[in-house]
Motif scaffolding. Sequence first.
Motif, PDB file in Angstrom:
ATOM      1  N   TYR A  56     -21.764   9.988 -76.801  1.00 46.29           N
ATOM      2  CA  TYR A  56     -21.015  11.257 -76.911  1.00 46.29           C
ATOM      3  C   TYR A  56     -21.158  12.248 -78.054  1.00 46.29           C
ATOM      4  CZ  TYR A  56     -18.150   9.222 -73.018  1.00 46.29           C
ATOM      5  OH  TYR A  56     -17.536   8.878 -71.931  1.00 46.29           O
ATOM      6  N   PHE A  57     -21.888  11.837 -78.754  1.00 50.98           N
ATOM      7  CA  PHE A  57     -22.140  12.836 -80.000  1.00 50.98           C
ATOM      8  C   PHE A  57     -23.660  12.786 -80.311  1.00 50.98           C
ATOM      9  CE2 PHE A  57     -17.789  10.913 -80.619  1.00 50.98           C
ATOM     10  CZ  PHE A  57     -17.125  11.962 -80.801  1.00 50.98           C
ATOM     11  N   GLY A  58     -24.437  11.915 -80.129  1.00 52.40           N
ATOM     12  CA  GLY A  58     -25.947  12.015 -80.159  1.00 52.40           C
ATOM     13  C   GLY A  58     -26.305  11.484 -81.536  1.00 52.40           C
ATOM     14  N   HIS A  59     -25.444  11.085 -82.234  1.00 49.05           N
ATOM     15  CA  HIS A  59     -25.595  10.450 -83.625  1.00 49.05           C
ATOM     16  C   HIS A  59     -24.342   9.370 -83.951  1.00 49.05           C
ATOM     17  CE1 HIS A  59     -22.464  12.784 -85.608  1.00 49.05           C
ATOM     18  NE2 HIS A  59     -22.608  13.801 -84.933  1.00 49.05           N
ATOM     19  N   ASP A  60     -24.452   8.512 -84.914  1.00 48.54           N
ATOM     20  CA  ASP A  60     -23.535   7.524 -85.323  1.00 48.54           C
ATOM     21  C   ASP A  60     -22.587   7.967 -86.591  1.00 48.54           C
ATOM     22  OD1 ASP A  60     -25.389   7.348 -87.150  1.00 48.54           O
ATOM     23  OD2 ASP A  60     -25.662   4.870 -87.009  1.00 48.54           O
ATOM     24  N   GLN A  61     -22.623   9.264 -86.966  1.00 50.22           N
ATOM     25  CA  GLN A  61     -21.725   9.492 -88.224  1.00 50.22           C
ATOM     26  C   GLN A  61     -20.445   9.881 -87.920  1.00 50.22           C
ATOM     27  OE1 GLN A  61     -23.340   8.808 -91.471  1.00 50.22           O
ATOM     28  NE2 GLN A  61     -24.597   7.844 -89.741  1.00 50.22           N
ATOM     29  N   ILE A  62     -19.995   9.685 -86.815  1.00 50.10           N
ATOM     30  CA  ILE A  62     -18.397   9.915 -86.482  1.00 50.10           C
ATOM     31  C   ILE A  62     -17.756   8.928 -86.612  1.00 50.10           C
ATOM     32  CG2 ILE A  62     -17.055  10.142 -84.425  1.00 50.10           C
ATOM     33  CD1 ILE A  62     -18.498  12.659 -84.888  1.00 50.10           C
ATOM     34  N   ILE A  63     -16.661   9.204 -87.296  1.00 51.84           N
ATOM     35  CA  ILE A  63     -15.548   8.067 -87.524  1.00 51.84           C
ATOM     36  C   ILE A  63     -14.380   8.436 -86.614  1.00 51.84           C
ATOM     37  CG2 ILE A  63     -13.950   7.456 -89.373  1.00 51.84           C
ATOM     38  CD1 ILE A  63     -15.890   8.226 -91.561  1.00 51.84           C
ATOM     39  N   LEU A  64     -13.798   7.320 -85.726  1.00 51.79           N
ATOM     40  CA  LEU A  64     -13.141   7.504 -84.831  1.00 51.79           C
ATOM     41  C   LEU A  64     -11.545   7.312 -85.510  1.00 51.79           C
ATOM     42  CD1 LEU A  64     -15.053   5.120 -82.183  1.00 51.79           C
ATOM     43  CD2 LEU A  64     -14.704   7.619 -82.178  1.00 51.79           C
ATOM     44  N   HIS A  65     -10.832   8.262 -85.267  1.00 55.25           N
ATOM     45  CA  HIS A  65      -9.608   8.223 -86.022  1.00 55.25           C
ATOM     46  C   HIS A  65      -8.496   8.596 -84.559  1.00 55.25           C
ATOM     47  CE1 HIS A  65     -10.045   7.476 -89.983  1.00 55.25           C
ATOM     48  NE2 HIS A  65     -10.836   8.401 -90.288  1.00 55.25           N
ATOM     49  N   GLU A  66      -7.553   7.560 -84.427  1.00 54.65           N
ATOM     50  CA  GLU A  66      -6.766   7.839 -83.311  1.00 54.65           C
ATOM     51  C   GLU A  66      -6.091   8.993 -83.291  1.00 54.65           C
ATOM     52  OE1 GLU A  66      -2.989   7.515 -81.006  1.00 54.65           O
ATOM     53  OE2 GLU A  66      -3.405   7.645 -83.353  1.00 54.65           O
ATOM     54  N   THR A  67      -5.356   9.483 -84.254  1.00 51.88           N
ATOM     55  CA  THR A  67      -4.749  10.677 -84.487  1.00 51.88           C
ATOM     56  C   THR A  67      -5.564  11.747 -84.081  1.00 51.88           C
ATOM     57  OG1 THR A  67      -3.278   9.569 -86.313  1.00 51.88           O
ATOM     58  CG2 THR A  67      -3.158  12.058 -85.972  1.00 51.88           C
ATOM     59  N   LYS A  71      -5.222  14.302 -80.610  1.00 58.17           N
ATOM     60  CA  LYS A  71      -4.901  15.737 -80.845  1.00 58.17           C
ATOM     61  C   LYS A  71      -6.006  16.796 -80.794  1.00 58.17           C
ATOM     62  CE  LYS A  71      -1.097  14.857 -84.024  1.00 58.17           C
ATOM     63  NZ  LYS A  71      -0.501  15.168 -85.495  1.00 58.17           N
ATOM     64  N   ASN A  72      -7.054  16.108 -80.139  1.00 57.90           N
ATOM     65  CA  ASN A  72      -8.400  16.808 -80.118  1.00 57.90           C
ATOM     66  C   ASN A  72      -8.800  17.390 -81.204  1.00 57.90           C
ATOM     67  OD1 ASN A  72      -8.503  15.988 -77.026  1.00 57.90           O
ATOM     68  ND2 ASN A  72      -6.932  17.560 -76.645  1.00 57.90           N
ATOM     69  N   LYS A  73      -8.783  17.001 -82.344  1.00 60.84           N
ATOM     70  CA  LYS A  73      -8.917  17.696 -83.787  1.00 60.84           C
ATOM     71  C   LYS A  73     -10.353  17.288 -83.698  1.00 60.84           C
ATOM     72  CE  LYS A  73      -6.053  17.297 -87.206  1.00 60.84           C
ATOM     73  NZ  LYS A  73      -5.144  16.864 -88.208  1.00 60.84           N
ATOM     74  N   ASP A  74     -11.002  18.198 -84.628  1.00 61.78           N
ATOM     75  CA  ASP A  74     -12.520  18.058 -85.031  1.00 61.78           C
ATOM     76  C   ASP A  74     -12.681  16.813 -85.563  1.00 61.78           C
ATOM     77  OD1 ASP A  74     -14.837  19.333 -85.699  1.00 61.78           O
ATOM     78  OD2 ASP A  74     -14.561  19.222 -87.854  1.00 61.78           O
ATOM     79  N   PRO A  75     -13.857  16.268 -85.208  1.00 64.85           N
ATOM     80  CA  PRO A  75     -14.789  16.478 -84.188  1.00 64.85           C
ATOM     81  C   PRO A  75     -14.557  16.197 -82.623  1.00 64.85           C
ATOM     82  CG  PRO A  75     -15.491  14.412 -84.940  1.00 64.85           C
ATOM     83  CD  PRO A  75     -14.147  14.728 -85.601  1.00 64.85           C
ATOM     84  N   PHE A  76     -13.366  16.221 -82.281  1.00 73.74           N
ATOM     85  CA  PHE A  76     -13.119  15.776 -80.866  1.00 73.74           C
ATOM     86  C   PHE A  76     -12.634  16.762 -80.043  1.00 73.74           C
ATOM     87  CE2 PHE A  76     -12.539  12.219 -83.698  1.00 73.74           C
ATOM     88  CZ  PHE A  76     -13.485  11.188 -83.329  1.00 73.74           C
ATOM     89  N   GLN A  77     -12.593  18.071 -80.505  1.00 70.67           N
ATOM     90  CA  GLN A  77     -12.056  19.274 -79.871  1.00 70.67           C
ATOM     91  C   GLN A  77     -12.962  19.479 -78.473  1.00 70.67           C
ATOM     92  OE1 GLN A  77     -14.038  19.062 -82.584  1.00 70.67           O
ATOM     93  NE2 GLN A  77     -15.165  21.257 -83.046  1.00 70.67           N
ATOM     94  N   PHE A  78     -13.972  19.048 -78.376  1.00 74.38           N
ATOM     95  CA  PHE A  78     -14.760  19.073 -77.064  1.00 74.38           C
ATOM     96  C   PHE A  78     -14.105  18.671 -75.900  1.00 74.38           C
ATOM     97  CE2 PHE A  78     -16.522  15.172 -78.741  1.00 74.38           C
ATOM     98  CZ  PHE A  78     -16.487  14.296 -77.507  1.00 74.38           C
ATOM     99  N   LEU A  79     -13.145  17.427 -76.331  1.00 76.27           N
ATOM    100  CA  LEU A  79     -12.570  16.866 -75.270  1.00 76.27           C
ATOM    101  C   LEU A  79     -11.594  17.812 -74.460  1.00 76.27           C
ATOM    102  CD1 LEU A  79     -11.800  13.547 -77.002  1.00 76.27           C
ATOM    103  CD2 LEU A  79     -13.447  13.826 -75.514  1.00 76.27           C
ATOM    104  N   ARG A  80     -11.283  18.969 -75.009  1.00 73.94           N
ATOM    105  CA  ARG A  80     -10.381  19.872 -74.411  1.00 73.94           C
ATOM    106  C   ARG A  80     -10.993  20.471 -73.218  1.00 73.94           C
ATOM    107  NH1 ARG A  80      -9.305  22.610 -79.713  1.00 73.94           N
ATOM    108  NH2 ARG A  80      -7.878  21.390 -81.099  1.00 73.94           N
ATOM    109  N   THR A  81     -12.403  20.458 -73.341  1.00 75.34           N
ATOM    110  CA  THR A  81     -13.050  21.253 -72.485  1.00 75.34           C
ATOM    111  C   THR A  81     -12.993  20.505 -70.791  1.00 75.34           C
ATOM    112  OG1 THR A  81     -15.145  20.061 -72.811  1.00 75.34           O
ATOM    113  CG2 THR A  81     -14.737  22.083 -74.156  1.00 75.34           C
ATOM    114  N   SER A  82     -12.813  19.311 -70.792  1.00 77.58           N
ATOM    115  CA  SER A  82     -12.825  18.824 -69.383  1.00 77.58           C
ATOM    116  C   SER A  82     -11.955  17.592 -69.276  1.00 77.58           C
ATOM    117  CB  SER A  82     -14.206  18.446 -68.877  1.00 77.58           C
ATOM    118  OG  SER A  82     -14.546  17.673 -67.805  1.00 77.58           O
ATOM    119  N   LYS A  83     -11.138  17.638 -68.273  1.00 77.66           N
ATOM    120  CA  LYS A  83     -10.046  16.594 -67.980  1.00 77.66           C
ATOM    121  C   LYS A  83     -10.999  15.336 -67.758  1.00 77.66           C
ATOM    122  CE  LYS A  83      -5.997  18.825 -66.596  1.00 77.66           C
ATOM    123  NZ  LYS A  83      -4.997  18.989 -65.613  1.00 77.66           N
TER     124      LYS A  83
END
Length: 243
Positions: A56-67, A71-83
Amino acid sequence: MIEKGDYIVYIDESGDHGLKNIDPNYPIFVLTFCCFKIPEYIDIAVPALQKFKFKYFGHDQIILHETDIRKNKDPFQFLRTSKDLRSNFLSDLSNIIEKTPFIIVPIVIDKSKLKTKYAQPFNPYHLGLRFGLEKLNEVLLRKDQVEKEIYLICEKRGRKEDKDLELEFLRICKKDEQFGYKQTDFEEMTYRLLLADKKSNSSGLQLADLTARPVGLHYLKPSQPNRAYDIINSKIYRYKIFP
């Protein structure tokens, strides 16, 4: 030299441990102790999360935080683009949690009830740590971990909070220390507390983070549909609620 244990435990929280201003919508503090057999953690949990991040990100430096995910907050804001994209993302993440073998020891501290019942209530985080260690001790005894070294990993929260937590941990683990009517011999195992930086890209801490809020919501609204809780329910060992 102490024999290394076969298990590693990651601890995370949901809600805050403060008692002064309690959120009426979430008046609880939750700690989840996620206990992994080390080979399964290395061979299943870590690579599964790595593959998910690269997908989903092309790298492994993302830290997965439930909150942040919720809330689709950075770096997960791309989840708003498509259900469909969001649905696939959450489905893949849920599958990882479901298929990864680990045991969850959940502790729920109802802060409103705690304040009502006790004139000088204990720190909810410290209570959660104590009750979690009691249940964890039961799990590890059943797993033949007597006289082995077990590491507990949780996130740093601040210099004072971390120091207080370390002191409380040492107090709990003392052989002659007793709390209430129940006495647990925490010296049957050698417990080590390790505080990790919040930026630590730990698969175990991220999985623990994803389990805490579903437990809290299930306590507050047990009749409400809660798919995240349904996924982890079979992994739960002796749900503890206090008071």
